[in-house]
Enzyme design. Structure first.
Site, PDB file in Angstrom:
ATOM      1  N   ARG A 362      -2.712   3.358   3.605  1.00 62.25           N
ATOM      2  CA  ARG A 362      -2.220   2.149   3.833  1.00 62.25           C
ATOM      3  C   ARG A 362      -1.002   2.088   3.152  1.00 62.25           C
ATOM      4  O   ARG A 362      -0.031   1.300   3.649  1.00 62.25           O
ATOM      5  CB  ARG A 362      -3.366   1.255   3.011  1.00 62.25           C
ATOM      6  N   GLY A 363      -0.502   2.834   2.422  1.00 63.59           N
ATOM      7  CA  GLY A 363       0.999   2.875   1.581  1.00 63.59           C
ATOM      8  C   GLY A 363       1.786   3.344   2.717  1.00 63.59           C
ATOM      9  O   GLY A 363       2.843   2.510   2.681  1.00 63.59           O
TER      10      GLY A 363
END
Length: 423
Positions: A362-363
């Site tokens: 997700r980062g």
């Protein structure tokens, strides 16, 4: 006004005043008729489960809704005047990091929302609620309680999807993006929606009343003091945020509807930590602190006094800046799809995430999206290293593993690793 984009960027200002649509609540009803039991189930839609041979009802799905364009213009104006006045977004002094995160999420809702943590009395709630004036208009199917997108099947309710498959012409209207407040004392029924079982038994009609998640579909769901939210409501938010759908299970009946929203939360870290599962669902994390400069503090006090004395006159004084910022956001949203990012920069972003031991991907995804949104906001079609440097602390800060012996701020760790990789 201080620049929202930081020291190296131009100031961005303004928006058009809010013109809210008023409509009567919509109710999806399930009508029962005598006969043999039959159940239908739709992927991502409404499923009615029954045991064959034991029930004496057939189930028909209907939707009862009010066309949002049915309200007369004078009534709209009267409703607008009766609303509680909102503090103008350009009038917020300082807090550039928080304002930038909010603007980027308006430009690209797929970033995934913002978690705002900071001291009490620093304008967190005021800034979020002032965002309502800047929200653009979107296309929705008229009268649909779930704000269905007429072009995106993933954001359609089951009835709208069936109508499109049958080739029916649907009425489409433009309406402002919703901002829904989730109070701490809300019940699970109010959040998810509920089915009136008593009405089903007495009148033979099972009526489903959509909850806050239905209203927030394709909009913004704001939770103030999110770290104080009850665990069972946190579980509901986690489930909806993960799947993009809300499912209500009651008395053998399953009803699902789209629930894709921008999750914005604010809170004071002194009042408790947020569960890591929920924290990871926020695309960006902004930290705000108390303004220490005496001149700025005086300016904030004076501006607030002006607003309290005459809200309408104060809002009018920022009307031009609001409209300018509104136009800039609209332009950025339309040009977002054409913004490009070099593969070399993408590799370096992923290298920063890997060396910081960020769990999951997700980062990486959020940093790429936020950098593109910032480039679009600045009017460019290519992402630069400066764009990435601006957004990467907010995208990764809350994803680092907590070390109780570490004294340095996690945002500074991200910046150090960024310059190490990008140099």
């Amino acid at each position: 006004m201080a620049s929202v984009l930081g020291s190296s960027s131009t100031a961005i200002l303004a928006s058009r005043p809010l013109s809210s649509q008023t409509s009567k609540p919509s109710i999806s009803s399930l009508t029962l008729s005598p006969g043999r039991s039959s159940g239908r189930k739709f992927y991502g839609g409404i499923g009615i489960h029954g045991k064959r041979g034991r029930s004496q009802f057939h189930v028909a799905v209907t939707n009862v809704a009010t066309d949002i364009n049915s309200v007369d213009q004078p009534q709209k104006l009267a409703a607008k005047e009766s609303q509680r006045p909102v503090y103008p977004f350009p009038a917020i002094v300082g807090q550039d990091e928080m304002k930038l995160c909010l603007l980027l999420n308006v430009i690209d809702p797929k970033i995934g929302g913002v978690m705002i943590m900071g001291d009490r009395g620093t304008g967190k709630s005021t800034t979020v609620r002032s965002l309502v004036d800047l929200l653009p208009e979107i296309k929705v199917v008229a009268g649909d309680p779930f704000n269905s997108d007429p072009e995106d099947p993933e954001s359609m309710g089951v009835e709208v999807r069936e109508s499109i498959m049958k080739g029916e012409n649907l009425s489409v209207v433009m309406t402002k993006i919703n901002m829904v407040d989730l109070p701490l004392g809300a019940t699970e029924d109010r959040v998810c929606g509920t089915i009136d079982i008593e009405k089903a038994l007495t009148e033979g009609v099972k009526a489903f009343e959509p909850g806050l998640l239905a209203k927030a579909n394709r909009g913004i769901l704001y939770v103030d003091e999110v770290n104080l939210l009850d665990d069972h409501l946190v579980d509901v938010l986690l489930d909806s945020a993960a799947s993009g759908w809300n499912t209500v299970e009651r008395e053998g009946i399953s009803i699902s509807h789209p629930a894709r929203f921008i999750l914005i939360g604010s809170g004071n870290p002194e009042e408790g930590e947020l569960r890591p599962q929920l924290l990871d669902r926020f695309g960006m994390h902004a930290q705000v602190g108390t303004v220490r400069d005496a001149e700025l503090r005086v300016k904030i006090v004076e501006e607030r006094a002006r607003f309290d004395k005459n809200p309408k006159e104060f809002r009018d004084s920022y009307k031009a800046e609001q409209e300018k910022l509104q136009q800039q956001i609209g332009s950025a949203r339309s040009s977002l799809s054409s913004v490009q990012i070099d593969r070399d920069l993408q590799v370096k972003i992923s290298k920063v995430c890997a060396e910081l031991n960020v769990d999951g991907l997700r980062g990486d995804i959020v940093t790429n999206r936020a950098a593109k949104a910032l480039a679009a906001l600045k009017g460019r079609d290519t992402v630069t290293t400066e764009d990435i440097a601006t957004v990467i602390p907010n995208c990764l800060r809350h994803r680092l593993r907590k070390d109780p012996l570490e004294s340095i701020d996690s945002g500074l760790l991200v910046i150090e690793k960024f310059y190490e990789v990008f140099s």
